[in-house]
Write a protein that holds these residues in place. Structure first.
Motif, PDB file in Angstrom:
ATOM      1  N   TYR A 340     -21.504  -3.243  11.315  1.00 22.56           N
ATOM      2  CA  TYR A 340     -21.875  -2.823   9.970  1.00 22.56           C
ATOM      3  C   TYR A 340     -21.826  -1.303   9.889  1.00 22.56           C
ATOM      4  N   SER A 341     -22.129  -0.782   8.696  1.00 17.36           N
ATOM      5  CA  SER A 341     -22.278   0.663   8.527  1.00 17.36           C
ATOM      6  C   SER A 341     -23.296   0.912   7.426  1.00 17.36           C
ATOM      7  N   THR A 342     -23.920   2.074   7.483  1.00 22.82           N
ATOM      8  CA  THR A 342     -24.927   2.413   6.482  1.00 22.82           C
ATOM      9  C   THR A 342     -24.999   3.920   6.332  1.00 22.82           C
ATOM     10  N   THR A 343     -25.719   4.376   5.315  1.00 24.73           N
ATOM     11  CA  THR A 343     -25.949   5.798   5.120  1.00 24.73           C
ATOM     12  C   THR A 343     -27.448   6.032   5.013  1.00 24.73           C
ATOM     13  N   PHE A 344     -27.840   7.251   4.722  1.00 27.84           N
ATOM     14  CA  PHE A 344     -29.254   7.606   4.749  1.00 27.84           C
ATOM     15  C   PHE A 344     -30.032   6.934   3.619  1.00 27.84           C
ATOM     16  N   GLU A 428     -22.322  10.411   0.501  1.00 26.10           N
ATOM     17  CA  GLU A 428     -22.799  10.690   1.850  1.00 26.10           C
ATOM     18  C   GLU A 428     -21.903  10.017   2.891  1.00 26.10           C
ATOM     19  N   ASN A 429     -21.986  10.503   4.110  1.00 29.07           N
ATOM     20  CA  ASN A 429     -21.259   9.879   5.209  1.00 29.07           C
ATOM     21  C   ASN A 429     -21.929   8.560   5.589  1.00 29.07           C
ATOM     22  N   TYR A 430     -21.117   7.614   6.075  1.00 33.97           N
ATOM     23  CA  TYR A 430     -21.621   6.339   6.554  1.00 33.97           C
ATOM     24  C   TYR A 430     -21.447   6.267   8.067  1.00 33.97           C
ATOM     25  N   PHE A 431     -22.392   5.604   8.728  1.00 38.34           N
ATOM     26  CA  PHE A 431     -22.401   5.566  10.186  1.00 38.34           C
ATOM     27  C   PHE A 431     -22.453   4.115  10.664  1.00 38.34           C
ATOM     28  N   PRO A 432     -21.655   3.780  11.692  1.00 37.12           N
ATOM     29  CA  PRO A 432     -21.570   2.381  12.149  1.00 37.12           C
ATOM     30  C   PRO A 432     -22.736   1.978  13.053  1.00 37.12           C
ATOM     31  N   PHE A 433     -23.006   0.703  13.063  1.00 42.44           N
ATOM     32  CA  PHE A 433     -23.939   0.128  14.027  1.00 42.44           C
ATOM     33  C   PHE A 433     -23.545  -1.329  14.235  1.00 42.44           C
ATOM     34  N   SER A 434     -24.038  -1.916  15.320  1.00 37.64           N
ATOM     35  CA  SER A 434     -23.715  -3.315  15.610  1.00 37.64           C
ATOM     36  C   SER A 434     -24.970  -4.081  16.001  1.00 37.64           C
ATOM     37  N   ILE A 435     -24.940  -5.375  15.698  1.00 39.39           N
ATOM     38  CA  ILE A 435     -26.013  -6.292  16.091  1.00 39.39           C
ATOM     39  C   ILE A 435     -25.383  -7.424  16.885  1.00 39.39           C
ATOM     40  N   THR A 436     -25.875  -7.638  18.107  1.00 32.73           N
ATOM     41  CA  THR A 436     -25.415  -8.735  18.944  1.00 32.73           C
ATOM     42  C   THR A 436     -26.574  -9.693  19.172  1.00 32.73           C
ATOM     43  N   ALA A 437     -26.361 -10.961  18.904  1.00 30.29           N
ATOM     44  CA  ALA A 437     -27.412 -11.956  19.062  1.00 30.29           C
ATOM     45  C   ALA A 437     -26.887 -13.134  19.866  1.00 30.29           C
TER      46      ALA A 437
END
Length: 461
Positions: A340-344, A428-437
């Motif tokens: 995913y990605s999100t911003t502030f 704004e800039n967007y930043f990636p992150f990941s979720i592993t389950a």
């Protein structure tokens, strides 16, 4: 309901505010004037229109675009005149006194040395109900297209809307904000907070008490359709109003109107002004903690778990977001990794459900920014527990639950970015992150062996 800025006029030009007209010639009812308008909002991209003063009240002039009014049927003209009479009375007796009491006055007597403001109705593009242009607060030698008066603009369509009072109240707060921030303190409020105060005005005045078809209902619907929109990233889109409105109602619900008012009268802007006001009012929480609690509140809406995990407003008591669902099925493949990605200052909610077993969840962000991950464990939505996932310096964290599906039936992760607190101006800039389950079931090894034997037997058959 947009706040139009005139960025080429610098704060140093405030020295020229002292060189104002010493005489004032009040506008007369039925007189016509040319006005500069913003072509980006106008239905035909015009820059100037002719309008007639249809109503003069003790606090305002109400001008209506001539081309539009002259084409109306006689019955509609009567309706418009009746609406203006009612609006003028409401502005004088309710909108003006209550908003100036709460937030302070607009510039009086202002650039035109006139104690009345101007409300100009002209045809606008679809989706726009009004706007404010601070360029009108400057002399023509500073801004050649200034109308040199305290004024706001409303869409002519608003003259047939039940929410016309809300629209005028919203724009009038922008006029107040110019005086309190730019003129008196020499700072420009961040757009998201400027719009937040303005969009709370209809609730403050009681216009949202009747929820059906109200401004608040429209904003709630918009928020639920765009629940991941950033609170502070302002692109001038309808979804931006949804999140700032719904968050502001939570803020005032729990911390009072004073926070909005005191932050307006601060020399700081945006989040720092909110934090200053919270401290001044004696609250221990800061903006970040309030944002965290709001993220939980719009997911759980549960006052019994924590008084901060719900709204007090009756109209928002049932407001709940729908989290993204991560389902772990009862198959041998029990691991997912999603990016995913999100911003502030944006909300993100991911609810994990599925089979029983040992649940392993890993979160991985990027080291450039600081993530915060709240997690909520629930047993069939009846009993829930809230905590914070520890993250290392690389923005990695993990959770391990041995009896998932028995003791807890769902795990919801609520990651957010909160490191940036000022300088919000546009995209704004967007930043990636990941979720592993992943889930490991009890006796999974025996199940795998049994399945393999069954598959071998089937091949031999």
């Amino acid at each position: 309901m947009r706040n139009k800025k005139t960025p080429k006029i610098f704060l140093a030009s405030f020295f020229l505010f002292s060189f104002l007209p010493l005489m004032v010639f009040a506008d007369s009812q039925a007189e016509s004037r040319k006005f500069f308008i913003d072509s980006s909002y106008d239905v035909a991209n015009r820059e100037q229109i002719l309008a007639t003063n249809k109503k003069v009240s003790s606090k305002a002039y109400f001008y209506v675009e001539n081309d539009w009014f002259n084409k109306l049927e006689d019955e509609d003209k009567i309706t418009v005149e009746q609406t203006l009479n009612s609006l003028a009375q409401e502005f004088d007796e309710v909108i003006y006194p209550r908003l100036t009491e709460a937030f302070g006055p607009e510039w009086r007597p202002g650039i035109d040395n006139d104690y009345r403001i101007t409300v100009l109705f002209h045809q606008m593009k679809e989706g726009y109900q009004g706007y404010f242009n601070n360029g009108n607060e400057y002399l023509k030698i500073q801004n050649p297209i200034s109308n040199e008066r305290e004024m706001v603009y409303l869409n002519t369509d608003a003259l047939f809307s039940k929410n016309i009072n809300s629209y005028l109240a919203h724009e009038f707060v922008h006029l107040i904000t110019f005086n309190q921030k730019e003129r008196l303190r020499g700072v420009i409020e961040e757009v998201w907070l400027n719009e937040a105060r303005a969009d709370y005005a209809p609730t403050l005045l009681g216009y949202d008490d009747e929820f059906q078809d109200s401004n608040l209902q429209q904003r709630a619907k918009t928020f639920l359709s765009h629940q991941n929109d950033s609170l502070t990233e302002w692109l001038g889109e309808e979804k931006d109003y949804g999140v700032v409105n719904i968050f502001t109602h939570y803020l005032v619900d729990h911390y009072g109107l004073r926070i909005l008012a005191d932050s307006l009268k601060s020399s700081k802007v945006g989040i720092p002004s909110i934090n200053e006001s919270l401290k001044k009012a004696g609250f221990s929480e800061d903006f970040s903690q309030i944002f965290d609690n709001w993220l939980i509140a719009v997911y759980l809406e549960d006052c019994s778990l924590n008084e901060k995990y719900c709204y007090k407003s009756p109209n928002l008591k049932k407001l709940k977001i729908s989290p993204s669902l991560i389902f772990l099925p009862s198959t041998l493949k029990t691991q997912f990794s999603l990016n995913y990605s999100t911003t502030f200052w944006a909300g993100n909610w991911y609810r994990i459900v599925g089979q029983e077993g040992k649940l392993e969840v890993k979160f991985e962000g990027v080291p450039d920014v600081q993530f915060k991950v709240i997690y909520v464990l629930c047993q069939n939505h009846q009993e829930c527990s809230v905590d914070l996932m520890p993250l290392d310096n690389s923005q990695k964290g993990n959770l391990s639950l041995d009896d998932f599906g028995k003791e807890w039936t769902s795990l919801t992760l609520i990651p957010s970015l909160q490191g940036k607190v000022s300088g919000f101006d546009g995209r704004e800039n967007y930043f990636p992150f990941s979720i592993t389950a992943s889930i490991t079931r009890e006796n999974q090894e025996q199940e795998i062996i049994a399945q393999l034997r069954a598959e071998i037997a089937q091949l031999k058959a």
